[in-house]
Write an enzyme that holds these catalytic residues in place. Sequence first.
Site, PDB file in Angstrom:
ATOM      1  N   LYS A 193     -12.193  19.193   6.537  1.00 60.38           N
ATOM      2  CA  LYS A 193     -11.503  20.400   6.083  1.00 60.38           C
ATOM      3  C   LYS A 193     -10.049  20.432   6.536  1.00 60.38           C
ATOM      4  O   LYS A 193      -9.215  21.017   5.851  1.00 60.38           O
ATOM      5  CB  LYS A 193     -12.245  21.650   6.564  1.00 60.38           C
ATOM      6  CG  LYS A 193     -13.566  21.826   5.844  1.00 60.38           C
ATOM      7  CD  LYS A 193     -13.927  23.272   5.709  1.00 60.38           C
ATOM      8  CE  LYS A 193     -15.111  23.395   4.758  1.00 60.38           C
ATOM      9  NZ  LYS A 193     -15.641  24.741   4.675  1.00 60.38           N
ATOM     10  N   LYS A 195     -20.869  23.276  -6.145  1.00 56.99           N
ATOM     11  CA  LYS A 195     -20.704  24.717  -6.061  1.00 56.99           C
ATOM     12  C   LYS A 195     -19.253  25.109  -6.287  1.00 56.99           C
ATOM     13  O   LYS A 195     -18.949  26.149  -6.822  1.00 56.99           O
ATOM     14  CB  LYS A 195     -21.174  25.113  -4.654  1.00 56.99           C
ATOM     15  CG  LYS A 195     -21.077  26.547  -4.274  1.00 56.99           C
ATOM     16  CD  LYS A 195     -21.691  26.718  -2.870  1.00 56.99           C
ATOM     17  CE  LYS A 195     -21.432  28.113  -2.317  1.00 56.99           C
ATOM     18  NZ  LYS A 195     -21.912  28.253  -0.938  1.00 56.99           N
ATOM     19  N   LYS A 247     -23.339  15.115  -7.876  1.00 54.08           N
ATOM     20  CA  LYS A 247     -24.110  16.361  -7.820  1.00 54.08           C
ATOM     21  C   LYS A 247     -23.372  17.521  -8.495  1.00 54.08           C
ATOM     22  O   LYS A 247     -22.150  17.586  -8.446  1.00 54.08           O
ATOM     23  CB  LYS A 247     -24.339  16.711  -6.348  1.00 54.08           C
ATOM     24  CG  LYS A 247     -25.764  17.066  -6.036  1.00 54.08           C
ATOM     25  CD  LYS A 247     -25.956  17.184  -4.547  1.00 54.08           C
ATOM     26  CE  LYS A 247     -26.260  18.627  -4.177  1.00 54.08           C
ATOM     27  NZ  LYS A 247     -26.418  18.804  -2.731  1.00 54.08           N
TER      28      LYS A 247
END
Length: 338
Positions: free
Chosen positions: A115, A200, A197
Site C-alpha cells: 500500500k 472488488k 479474479k
Amino acid sequence: MDEKKKVMLSGIKPSGDLTLGSYLGAIKNWAERAEQFDCYYFMADLHALTTRQNPADLRRRTLEQLAQYVACGLDPEKNTLFIQSHVHAHAELGWILNCYTMFGELSRMTQFKDKSKKNADNINGGLFTYPSLMAADILLYQPDYVPVGDDQKQHVELTRDVAHRFNNLYGETFKIPEPYIPKVGARVMDLLDPTSKMSKSDDIGNGRIVLMDKPEDIMRKFKRAVTDSETGEHCVRYAPDEKPGVANLMQIYAACTGKTYDEIEAEFTGQGYGAFKIAVGESVVETLRPIREEAQRYMKDKGYLEALCRTGAEKAEYIANKTLRKVYKKVGLVAAVR
Ligand code: TRP
C-alpha cells in the site's frame, strides 16, 4: 443457549462495491454459519480512512455495504452486525495495542509495503499501524476464529503474537484466535480477463458484476464476456486450462442454478456461445434481483438502518467494553469514577 457456540468475527472494509465474485465465492455461505457460530461482522470504516476517502462516498458505502450483507442473508437477529466506529472500544484498544506492537513487526507487513507503493503520496501513520487496530478489532471479542483471505493472514498472525505478548506480561487476558479458512464457493473470474479474479476495487467495471448492477447492465456485460474461438456441437464444455472464459461462465451458471457441469454441457449441446452467454446472464439477473431489491428497500428506510446499527453496536459494545475494562486495569490506568 448460545453459551457454547464458538465465536467468529470478521471486518469488512467499505472501500469498493460488493461483486458477484464475493457473493458466490463467500457471502452466500455466511448465513448458515450463524447456526454453528456466534458471529460478529462489522463495517471497518476506521480502517477505510487509512487511504483517502470522499466523505459522502464513505458514508454511503458503509451503509450500503451493511444493507447488502443483510440482503445477502446475514440475519441481524442471528448475527451481530455493526459499524466499527460506533463501538469506541476499537479505537481505544487500538491505541493501547499500538504500544505493544513493535516497529519492526509493523514494518514487515506485506500489505503495508504494497500500500505504501500504491499510495506513495499518503503513507500515513494509520496505514502503518493498521494491524494494531485490526488486532484490537479481533481481541475485544475474544473470538475463536477469524475468517480471512490470504492477504490478511499475516495480520492475524501478528494479532496472535501481540495477544501472547500481552498475556505473558499481564496474565491471561486475550483468547488467542485462529485464522479460519472459509469453505470457498465458486471462484469467479473477471468476465473480460478470465485468468484474474473478479476484483472488488477494479473501477473499469465491464469485466465485473456488482450486486447493485441493473439487469440490463448485467446482460450487456455477459454478452461481451470473453470465451474462445471454438465452434461446433460441444464448444460449451468444462476445460478450465484450455478454455478459462467458458469455464468461468459455467461455474457462474452452476452456482446460480445448482446445475452440474454435465447437465450444463448437455443443455447447450449444439448451441453457440451467444445463447449460452444469455442464459448465464439471465441466471445471474435472477440470482441478484431479490438481493438488489431488498438492499434498495433498506437504503430507503433510514429508520430501519439506524435501528439495525444501534442494536448491533449495543450488543457488540457490551462484550467489547468488558475486555477493554480488563485491559485498562491490567496496564495500570486509573479507573474512572463517574
Ligand atoms: N483488514 C481487513 C481487510 O482489509 C479488514 C478488517 C479490519 C478485518 N479489521 C478486521 C478482518 C478484523 C478480520 C478481522 O480486508
